[in-house]
Design a protein around this motif. Structure first.
Motif, PDB file in Angstrom:
ATOM      1  N   ASP A 103     -35.737 -15.940  24.220  1.00 21.25           N
ATOM      2  CA  ASP A 103     -37.415 -14.818  23.257  1.00 21.25           C
ATOM      3  C   ASP A 103     -36.578 -14.412  22.103  1.00 21.25           C
ATOM      4  O   ASP A 103     -35.502 -13.615  22.358  1.00 21.25           O
ATOM      5  N   VAL A 104     -37.700 -13.548  21.038  1.00 26.74           N
ATOM      6  CA  VAL A 104     -36.455 -13.843  19.679  1.00 26.74           C
ATOM      7  C   VAL A 104     -37.494 -12.383  19.722  1.00 26.74           C
ATOM      8  O   VAL A 104     -38.833 -11.929  19.440  1.00 26.74           O
ATOM      9  N   PHE A 105     -36.220 -12.012  18.830  1.00 24.49           N
ATOM     10  CA  PHE A 105     -36.528 -10.157  18.179  1.00 24.49           C
ATOM     11  C   PHE A 105     -36.025 -10.477  16.732  1.00 24.49           C
ATOM     12  O   PHE A 105     -35.323 -10.852  16.215  1.00 24.49           O
ATOM     13  N   VAL A 106     -37.618 -10.215  16.019  1.00 20.58           N
ATOM     14  CA  VAL A 106     -36.788 -10.443  13.801  1.00 20.58           C
ATOM     15  C   VAL A 106     -36.511  -8.869  13.810  1.00 20.58           C
ATOM     16  O   VAL A 106     -37.028  -7.860  13.665  1.00 20.58           O
ATOM     17  N   VAL A 107     -35.623  -9.231  12.948  1.00 20.24           N
ATOM     18  CA  VAL A 107     -35.602  -7.698  12.167  1.00 20.24           C
ATOM     19  C   VAL A 107     -34.810  -8.040  10.499  1.00 20.24           C
ATOM     20  O   VAL A 107     -34.490  -8.462  10.251  1.00 20.24           O
ATOM     21  N   ASN A 108     -35.079  -6.617   9.875  1.00 19.66           N
ATOM     22  CA  ASN A 108     -34.734  -6.713   8.144  1.00 19.66           C
ATOM     23  C   ASN A 108     -33.318  -7.356   8.112  1.00 19.66           C
ATOM     24  O   ASN A 108     -32.024  -6.352   9.339  1.00 19.66           O
ATOM     25  N   ASP A 109     -32.963  -7.614   7.259  1.00 22.81           N
ATOM     26  CA  ASP A 109     -31.631  -8.601   7.423  1.00 22.81           C
ATOM     27  C   ASP A 109     -31.089  -6.857   6.853  1.00 22.81           C
ATOM     28  O   ASP A 109     -29.159  -6.983   7.318  1.00 22.81           O
ATOM     29  N   ALA A 110     -30.864  -6.166   6.328  1.00 25.40           N
ATOM     30  CA  ALA A 110     -30.311  -4.849   5.898  1.00 25.40           C
ATOM     31  C   ALA A 110     -30.250  -4.244   7.114  1.00 25.40           C
ATOM     32  O   ALA A 110     -28.862  -3.775   7.328  1.00 25.40           O
ATOM     33  N   ASP A 111     -30.892  -3.820   7.434  1.00 26.83           N
ATOM     34  CA  ASP A 111     -31.038  -3.283   8.633  1.00 26.83           C
ATOM     35  C   ASP A 111     -30.420  -3.452   9.697  1.00 26.83           C
ATOM     36  O   ASP A 111     -29.664  -2.928  10.710  1.00 26.83           O
ATOM     37  N   ALA A 112     -30.393  -5.243  10.235  1.00 27.01           N
ATOM     38  CA  ALA A 112     -29.117  -5.373  11.163  1.00 27.01           C
ATOM     39  C   ALA A 112     -27.869  -5.054  10.747  1.00 27.01           C
ATOM     40  O   ALA A 112     -27.258  -4.604  11.713  1.00 27.01           O
ATOM     41  N   ALA A 113     -28.062  -5.245   9.831  1.00 30.17           N
ATOM     42  CA  ALA A 113     -26.475  -5.525   9.331  1.00 30.17           C
ATOM     43  C   ALA A 113     -25.688  -3.714   9.180  1.00 30.17           C
ATOM     44  O   ALA A 113     -24.630  -3.723   9.882  1.00 30.17           O
ATOM     45  N   GLY A 114     -27.187  -2.823   9.275  1.00 31.57           N
ATOM     46  CA  GLY A 114     -26.275  -1.507   9.096  1.00 31.57           C
ATOM     47  C   GLY A 114     -26.668  -1.204  10.553  1.00 31.57           C
ATOM     48  O   GLY A 114     -25.213  -0.520  11.261  1.00 31.57           O
ATOM     49  N   ILE A 115     -27.271  -1.475  11.768  1.00 27.70           N
ATOM     50  CA  ILE A 115     -26.990  -1.457  12.895  1.00 27.70           C
ATOM     51  C   ILE A 115     -25.664  -1.926  13.479  1.00 27.70           C
ATOM     52  O   ILE A 115     -25.098  -1.361  14.510  1.00 27.70           O
ATOM     53  N   ALA A 116     -25.069  -2.764  13.420  1.00 26.43           N
ATOM     54  CA  ALA A 116     -23.960  -3.505  13.458  1.00 26.43           C
ATOM     55  C   ALA A 116     -23.042  -1.982  13.033  1.00 26.43           C
ATOM     56  O   ALA A 116     -21.663  -2.134  13.769  1.00 26.43           O
ATOM     57  N   GLU A 117     -23.227  -1.776  11.751  1.00 27.13           N
ATOM     58  CA  GLU A 117     -22.098  -0.319  11.277  1.00 27.13           C
ATOM     59  C   GLU A 117     -22.288   0.711  12.689  1.00 27.13           C
ATOM     60  O   GLU A 117     -21.191   1.378  12.430  1.00 27.13           O
TER      61      GLU A 117
END
Length: 257
Positions: A103-117
Motif C-alpha cells: 500500500d503506497v501513499f504519495v505526497v509532495n516532497d516538500a510537504d513530506a519534509a515539513g511533516i517530519a519537521e
C-alpha cells in the motif's frame, strides 16, 4: 498497529529509501540510494522503486510512503519538477501500489519534509503558522497552521523576473552563479521577506542539504519571524513520507472495520 513504515524520497537525481521507526522519528536501517533513471518516466521510476523496496526484508503489509516532486492531489501528479513530463496526470499511488505490492501513499516532497519537521523536528509543538522551505536543486515549501498541513503550496514557484523564484534563490542558483554566502543571503532576504509579507509565519524552518551550513547565511537574514535550520536535514523526506503512510494505513483500517 506497529509504529513502523517505509519511506522513499524520489528526486531528480536519486531515489532514496529506508524503514523508519516512528516512535522516535529516525531511520531504522541505513538508507539505500539508487540513481533516478534517465529519462525518468513513470515505468522506469516505478521499476526503480520496486528494486529499492526489494533490497530490504520488510513485511508485505508494511505501509510505504513516497515523496514526489510534484503537486499531488488524491495520489495524482498534477505537475512535474525535475522528472519527466509524462508524469503529469499519472496516478502515482496506483502505479506504485501495483508495481511494488505494498500500500503506497504519495505526497509532495516538500510537504513530506515539513511533516517530519512538525512531528519530530524544529516545528514540534509549535503553534500558529509554520513555513518550511527546502533549498536544494529547487525550492520546496510546506505550510502548517497549528500543525495541520496546507498541501501543495509551491511557494518556490512564485514568478520572479520572468521565471520561478527558485531559479534565483535555490542552493543550485548559489552554486551556478558562484555566489558567496553574503550574496546568496541577500537573495534569500528578498525571498523570505516576500513570504513573510504574504503569510506572516510565526516560524520559518529551512531544510535541504545546505541547512547543515546554516551558520553561514541564516544569521545574515533580518526577518520578524524566527528562522531556524531543519532538525532532520536530508532524512526529513523519508521520515515524513513514512509518517504519512502509517497515518493513512491506520485511517484506512478504521474505515474497513
Amino acid at each position: 498497529m506497529s509504529k513502523a513504515a517505509f519511506g522513499i524520497d524520489i528526486g531528480g537525481s536519486g531515489i532514496k529509501g529506508a524503514p523508519v521507526d516512528l516512535k522516535g522519528g529516525a531511520l531504522a536501517a541505513d538508507r539505500l540510494r539508487i540513481p533516478t533513471p534517465q529519462p525518468s518516466t513513470p515505468d522506469a521510476v516505478a521499476d526503480t522503486v520496486a528494486e529499492l523496496l526489494g533490497a530490504f526484508d520488510i513485511a508485505d503489509d508494511l505501509p510505504v510512503g513516497v515523496t514526489f516532486p510534484a503537486v499531488i492531489q488524491q495520489g495524482v501528479a498534477r505537475t512535474a519538477a525535475n522528472v519527466d513530463d509524462s508524469w503529469i496526470g499519472t496516478d502515482v499511488d496506483a502505479l506504485l501500489t501495483e508495481r511494488t505490492g505494498h500500500d503506497v501513499f504519495v505526497v509532495n516532497d516538500a510537504d513530506a519534509a515539513g511533516i517530519a519537521e512538525i512531528e519530530f523536528g524544529a516545528g514540534r509543538k509549535v503553534k500558529g503558522v509554520v513555513l518550511v522551505a527546502t533549498l536544494g536543486t529547487g525550492v520546496g515549501t510546506a505550510l502548517f497552521v497549528d500543525g495541520t498541513l496546507v498541501p501543495n503550496t509551491e511557494l518556490g514557484h512564485i514568478p520572479f523576473e520572468g521565471e520561478s523564484y527558485e531559479r534565483y534563490v535555490a542552493d543550485s542558483a548559489r552554486e551556478r552563479d558562484e555566489l558567496d554566502w553574503a550574496a546568496w543571503a541577500e537573495r534569500l532576504q528578498g525571498y523570505f521577506s516576500l513570504l513573510e509579507f504574504l503569510i506572516n509565519p510565526d516560524l520559518i524552518i529551512v531544510g535541504g542539504g545546505v541547512s547543515k551550513k546554516h551558520k553561514n547565511y541564516l544569521p545574515l537574514l533580518d526577518l520578524r519571524a524566527p528562522i531556524v535550520p531543519a532538525g532532520l536535514r536530508n532524512e526529513a523526506g523519508i521520515i515524513g513520507a513514512a509518517a504519512l503512510a502509517r497515518k493513512a494505513a491506520k485511517k484506512n483500517a478504521k474505515h474497513a472495520e
